[in-house]
Design a protein around this motif. Structure first.
Motif, PDB file in Angstrom:
ATOM      1  N   SER A  24       0.813  -1.222   0.000  1.00 43.44           N
ATOM      2  CA  SER A  24       0.000   0.000   0.000  1.00 43.44           C
ATOM      3  C   SER A  24       0.846   1.272   0.000  1.00 43.44           C
ATOM      4  CB  SER A  24      -0.921   0.014   1.221  1.00 43.44           C
ATOM      5  OG  SER A  24      -0.192   0.227   2.418  1.00 43.44           O
ATOM      6  N   VAL A  25       2.164   1.132   0.086  1.00 39.56           N
ATOM      7  CA  VAL A  25       3.041   2.311   0.102  1.00 39.56           C
ATOM      8  C   VAL A  25       2.840   3.123  -1.174  1.00 39.56           C
ATOM      9  CG1 VAL A  25       5.455   3.050  -0.062  1.00 39.56           C
ATOM     10  CG2 VAL A  25       4.774   1.377   1.659  1.00 39.56           C
ATOM     11  N   GLN A  26       2.749   4.443  -1.018  1.00 40.01           N
ATOM     12  CA  GLN A  26       2.476   5.323  -2.155  1.00 40.01           C
ATOM     13  C   GLN A  26       3.635   6.272  -2.407  1.00 40.01           C
ATOM     14  OE1 GLN A  26      -1.187   7.324  -1.227  1.00 40.01           O
ATOM     15  NE2 GLN A  26      -2.439   5.503  -1.545  1.00 40.01           N
ATOM     16  N   CYS A  27       3.707   6.795  -3.611  1.00 46.93           N
ATOM     17  CA  CYS A  27       4.704   7.803  -3.957  1.00 46.93           C
ATOM     18  C   CYS A  27       4.532   9.017  -3.053  1.00 46.93           C
ATOM     19  CB  CYS A  27       4.571   8.224  -5.416  1.00 46.93           C
ATOM     20  SG  CYS A  27       4.967   6.926  -6.597  1.00 46.93           S
ATOM     21  N   GLY A  28       5.639   9.556  -2.617  1.00 44.33           N
ATOM     22  CA  GLY A  28       5.607  10.703  -1.728  1.00 44.33           C
ATOM     23  C   GLY A  28       5.719  10.361  -0.264  1.00 44.33           C
ATOM     24  N   SER A  29       5.671   9.086   0.094  1.00 45.15           N
ATOM     25  CA  SER A  29       5.795   8.696   1.496  1.00 45.15           C
ATOM     26  C   SER A  29       7.150   9.132   2.038  1.00 45.15           C
ATOM     27  CB  SER A  29       5.650   7.174   1.646  1.00 45.15           C
ATOM     28  OG  SER A  29       4.363   6.748   1.269  1.00 45.15           O
ATOM     29  N   ASP A  30       7.139   9.869   3.140  1.00 44.72           N
ATOM     30  CA  ASP A  30       8.365  10.369   3.775  1.00 44.72           C
ATOM     31  C   ASP A  30       9.243  11.160   2.822  1.00 44.72           C
ATOM     32  OD1 ASP A  30       8.005   9.412   6.429  1.00 44.72           O
ATOM     33  OD2 ASP A  30       8.540   7.390   5.776  1.00 44.72           O
ATOM     34  N   GLY A  31       8.646  11.715   1.758  1.00 40.79           N
ATOM     35  CA  GLY A  31       9.421  12.518   0.832  1.00 40.79           C
ATOM     36  C   GLY A  31      10.039  11.755  -0.322  1.00 40.79           C
ATOM     37  N   TRP A  32       9.826  10.434  -0.387  1.00 36.67           N
ATOM     38  CA  TRP A  32      10.419   9.630  -1.458  1.00 36.67           C
ATOM     39  C   TRP A  32       9.480   9.627  -2.668  1.00 36.67           C
ATOM     40  CZ3 TRP A  32      15.132   9.342  -0.127  1.00 36.67           C
ATOM     41  CH2 TRP A  32      15.477   9.200   1.209  1.00 36.67           C
ATOM     42  N   ALA A  33      10.033   9.994  -3.816  1.00 35.14           N
ATOM     43  CA  ALA A  33       9.208  10.159  -5.019  1.00 35.14           C
ATOM     44  C   ALA A  33       8.630   8.835  -5.505  1.00 35.14           C
ATOM     45  CB  ALA A  33      10.037  10.811  -6.130  1.00 35.14           C
ATOM     46  N   ASN A  34       9.432   7.775  -5.416  1.00 38.20           N
ATOM     47  CA  ASN A  34       8.949   6.466  -5.890  1.00 38.20           C
ATOM     48  C   ASN A  34       9.528   5.356  -5.011  1.00 38.20           C
ATOM     49  OD1 ASN A  34      11.551   6.869  -6.744  1.00 38.20           O
ATOM     50  ND2 ASN A  34      11.238   6.072  -8.816  1.00 38.20           N
ATOM     51  N   PRO A  35       9.123   5.295  -3.745  1.00 38.42           N
ATOM     52  CA  PRO A  35       9.678   4.296  -2.838  1.00 38.42           C
ATOM     53  C   PRO A  35       9.278   2.883  -3.231  1.00 38.42           C
ATOM     54  CG  PRO A  35       7.784   5.335  -1.837  1.00 38.42           C
ATOM     55  CD  PRO A  35       8.056   6.084  -3.109  1.00 38.42           C
ATOM     56  N   LEU A  36      10.111   1.940  -2.850  1.00 38.80           N
ATOM     57  CA  LEU A  36       9.769   0.531  -3.045  1.00 38.80           C
ATOM     58  C   LEU A  36       8.697   0.136  -2.025  1.00 38.80           C
ATOM     59  CD1 LEU A  36      13.308  -0.948  -3.780  1.00 38.80           C
ATOM     60  CD2 LEU A  36      11.447  -0.520  -5.389  1.00 38.80           C
ATOM     61  N   PRO A  37       8.003  -0.975  -2.262  1.00 40.97           N
ATOM     62  CA  PRO A  37       6.845  -1.322  -1.420  1.00 40.97           C
ATOM     63  C   PRO A  37       7.223  -1.915  -0.063  1.00 40.97           C
ATOM     64  CG  PRO A  37       7.148  -2.988  -3.105  1.00 40.97           C
ATOM     65  CD  PRO A  37       8.147  -1.900  -3.409  1.00 40.97           C
ATOM     66  N   TYR A  38       7.821  -1.087   0.761  1.00 42.01           N
ATOM     67  CA  TYR A  38       8.167  -1.465   2.132  1.00 42.01           C
ATOM     68  C   TYR A  38       7.723  -0.336   3.063  1.00 42.01           C
ATOM     69  CZ  TYR A  38      11.109  -5.032   0.018  1.00 42.01           C
ATOM     70  OH  TYR A  38      11.561  -6.101  -0.719  1.00 42.01           O
ATOM     71  N   ARG A  39       7.528  -0.695   4.318  1.00 39.90           N
ATOM     72  CA  ARG A  39       7.125   0.296   5.310  1.00 39.90           C
ATOM     73  C   ARG A  39       8.159   0.288   6.440  1.00 39.90           C
ATOM     74  NH1 ARG A  39       3.492   4.146   4.591  1.00 39.90           N
ATOM     75  NH2 ARG A  39       2.052   2.600   3.718  1.00 39.90           N
ATOM     76  N   PRO A  40       8.725   1.453   6.786  1.00 41.81           N
ATOM     77  CA  PRO A  40       9.709   1.481   7.869  1.00 41.81           C
ATOM     78  C   PRO A  40       9.056   1.359   9.238  1.00 41.81           C
ATOM     79  CG  PRO A  40       9.358   3.693   7.000  1.00 41.81           C
ATOM     80  CD  PRO A  40       8.563   2.762   6.136  1.00 41.81           C
ATOM     81  N   VAL A  41       9.639   0.517  10.087  1.00 42.65           N
ATOM     82  CA  VAL A  41       9.180   0.338  11.458  1.00 42.65           C
ATOM     83  C   VAL A  41      10.381   0.545  12.372  1.00 42.65           C
ATOM     84  CG1 VAL A  41       8.180  -1.243  13.142  1.00 42.65           C
ATOM     85  CG2 VAL A  41       7.401  -1.305  10.751  1.00 42.65           C
ATOM     86  N   PHE A  42      10.299   1.508  13.281  1.00 47.72           N
ATOM     87  CA  PHE A  42      11.422   1.774  14.176  1.00 47.72           C
ATOM     88  C   PHE A  42      11.675   0.589  15.090  1.00 47.72           C
ATOM     89  CE2 PHE A  42      10.161   6.242  13.296  1.00 47.72           C
ATOM     90  CZ  PHE A  42      11.385   6.695  12.816  1.00 47.72           C
ATOM     91  N   ASP A  43      12.956   0.218  15.205  1.00 52.69           N
ATOM     92  CA  ASP A  43      13.343  -0.857  16.105  1.00 52.69           C
ATOM     93  C   ASP A  43      14.826  -0.688  16.438  1.00 52.69           C
ATOM     94  OD1 ASP A  43      13.910  -3.177  17.507  1.00 52.69           O
ATOM     95  OD2 ASP A  43      12.661  -4.452  16.227  1.00 52.69           O
ATOM     96  N   TYR A  44      15.100  -0.230  17.655  1.00 53.82           N
ATOM     97  CA  TYR A  44      16.478   0.012  18.090  1.00 53.82           C
ATOM     98  C   TYR A  44      16.957  -1.064  19.063  1.00 53.82           C
ATOM     99  CZ  TYR A  44      15.809   4.739  16.171  1.00 53.82           C
ATOM    100  OH  TYR A  44      15.572   5.809  15.349  1.00 53.82           O
ATOM    101  N   SER A  45      16.249  -2.169  19.153  1.00 45.09           N
ATOM    102  CA  SER A  45      16.597  -3.237  20.087  1.00 45.09           C
ATOM    103  C   SER A  45      17.754  -4.074  19.538  1.00 45.09           C
ATOM    104  CB  SER A  45      15.388  -4.143  20.316  1.00 45.09           C
ATOM    105  OG  SER A  45      15.087  -4.872  19.126  1.00 45.09           O
ATOM    106  N   TYR A  46      18.240  -4.973  20.363  1.00 42.63           N
ATOM    107  CA  TYR A  46      19.313  -5.886  19.949  1.00 42.63           C
ATOM    108  C   TYR A  46      18.912  -6.666  18.702  1.00 42.63           C
ATOM    109  CZ  TYR A  46      22.714  -9.703  20.124  1.00 42.63           C
ATOM    110  OH  TYR A  46      23.694 -10.604  19.802  1.00 42.63           O
ATOM    111  N   SER A  47      17.739  -7.299  18.748  1.00 49.55           N
ATOM    112  CA  SER A  47      17.306  -8.109  17.610  1.00 49.55           C
ATOM    113  C   SER A  47      17.030  -7.232  16.388  1.00 49.55           C
ATOM    114  CB  SER A  47      16.073  -8.929  17.968  1.00 49.55           C
ATOM    115  OG  SER A  47      14.987  -8.088  18.337  1.00 49.55           O
ATOM    116  N   GLY A  48      16.497  -6.037  16.619  1.00 48.88           N
ATOM    117  CA  GLY A  48      16.215  -5.140  15.506  1.00 48.88           C
ATOM    118  C   GLY A  48      17.479  -4.700  14.802  1.00 48.88           C
TER     119      GLY A  48
END
Length: 340
Positions: free
Chosen positions: A95-119
């Motif tokens: 469902s990712v669309q052009c313009g997400s987070d300022g990216w003109a043509n992002p690939l179909p991935y969604r960023p999820v914050f994860d600063y843990s060891y496993s992340g």
């Protein structure tokens, strides 16, 4: 053509070219960049002896890492320094669309914050696959801090400090899979906190120590004293010092615009491009190893290389200081970026 000089990154055994390529623009930041242009830009940077490349999973939602990896395939691993980042996991999302987070043509991935060891460990392994390399030279924690996370900052900070994020970085360094660890951020205050919390080697600080603003000067002084290397990102402050009406990725406040125009006026008196002064200024500080610039075309690579190599009169810096446009304690360049 003379090569750009290289400098040691703090106490590490890494040496970075004094001008580096930031690969966010290649992933379509604000405007699209096609595969052929991205490859030509990377080749132009290589031909200019820019051997330091910085990327991240977030850039173009993995597009930047994939393009950088394709370009580096088959090249001698010791012939370049590669940085990427952790802190966001990229999860498939059609469902990712052009313009997400300022990216003109992002690939179909969604960023999820994860600063843990496993992340951190999973992000690192995913980056190895996209980049096609067996190790990363510089691994940076991306966008930790209150500026990015607001009221959720403490949650992510605990994951990094108590949930094992920093421990994962140290393990990767101890295993030789990473040669240097640090932060890639837009606020020096969180970098100061991080250096007190973990044995980091470097900080990529974007937009906070530039010709336009030197509020991070005393932080850089502390880095120099501690042997922590600093990479200056965003030397044009999101393009403001390169003729674009953007500052901190947004609109330009009137007082900031007035200061930028004053800088341009003094540079014009000495027949110096504002961009050349902006690229040379940060390198006068002993903590600074490299200045990292986003480039999206071979023409931009050529222009930045020319500005960075341009000899600049010492009188320019004295005039800027005399008119209170440079911090009175900031080190001043003696001339152009040294070559050799």
């Amino acid at each position: 053509m003379n090569k750009f000089s290289s400098r040691p990154l703090g106490r590490t055994d890494l040496r970075l070219s004094t001008l580096g390529l930031g690969a966010a623009a290649l992933a379509g930041l604000y405007d699209p960049v096609d595969d052929a242009t991205a490859a030509a830009t990377l080749q132009a940077a290589w031909d200019q002896d820019l051997r330091f490349i910085d990327t991240a999973p977030f850039y173009g939602y993995t597009r930047s890492e994939r393009r950088v990896g394709a370009f580096l395939a088959g090249r001698r691993r010791a012939g370049y320094v590669l940085a990427t980042k952790v802190g966001r996991l990229m999860t498939p999302d059609p469902s990712v669309q052009c313009g997400s987070d300022g990216w003109a043509n992002p690939l179909p991935y969604r960023p999820v914050f994860d600063y843990s060891y496993s992340g951190v460990m999973r992000s690192f392994q995913d980056s190895l696959l996209r980049l096609g390399v067996e190790r990363i030279d510089i691994l940076l924690v991306h966008d930790i801090g209150r500026l990015t996370h607001g009221e959720l900052h403490e949650v992510h900070w605990r994951a990094l400090t108590q949930g094992g994020g920093f421990r994962a970085l140290e393990e990767l360094r101890n295993q030789g899979l990473v040669r240097a660890i640090g932060l890639g951020v837009n606020e020096w205050e969180i970098a100061e906190e991080a250096l007190a919390a973990a044995p980091l080697d470097c900080v990529l600080l974007a937009g906070r120590y530039t010709l336009l603003e030197q509020g991070a000067l005393h932080f850089l002084d502390a880095c120099a004293a501690a042997g922590v290397g600093v990479i200056v990102g965003g030397p044009f402050n999101s393009g403001l010092l390169a003729g674009q009406a953007k500052y901190n990725y947004g609109s330009v406040p009137p007082d900031v615009m007035a200061r930028a125009r004053a800088l341009a006026s003094v540079c014009a008196e000495f027949k110096v491009p504002l961009e050349a002064a902006a690229l040379n200024f940060p390198l006068a500080h002993s903590a600074v190893t490299s200045v990292l610039v986003g480039m999206r075309s071979p023409e931009q690579v050529q222009a930045n290389a020319d500005w960075a190599r341009r000899p600049l009169p010492a009188e320019l810096w004295q005039a800027l200081r005399a008119r209170h446009l440079i911090h009175p304690e900031a080190p001043l360049p003696a001339g152009s970026v040294k070559e050799g």
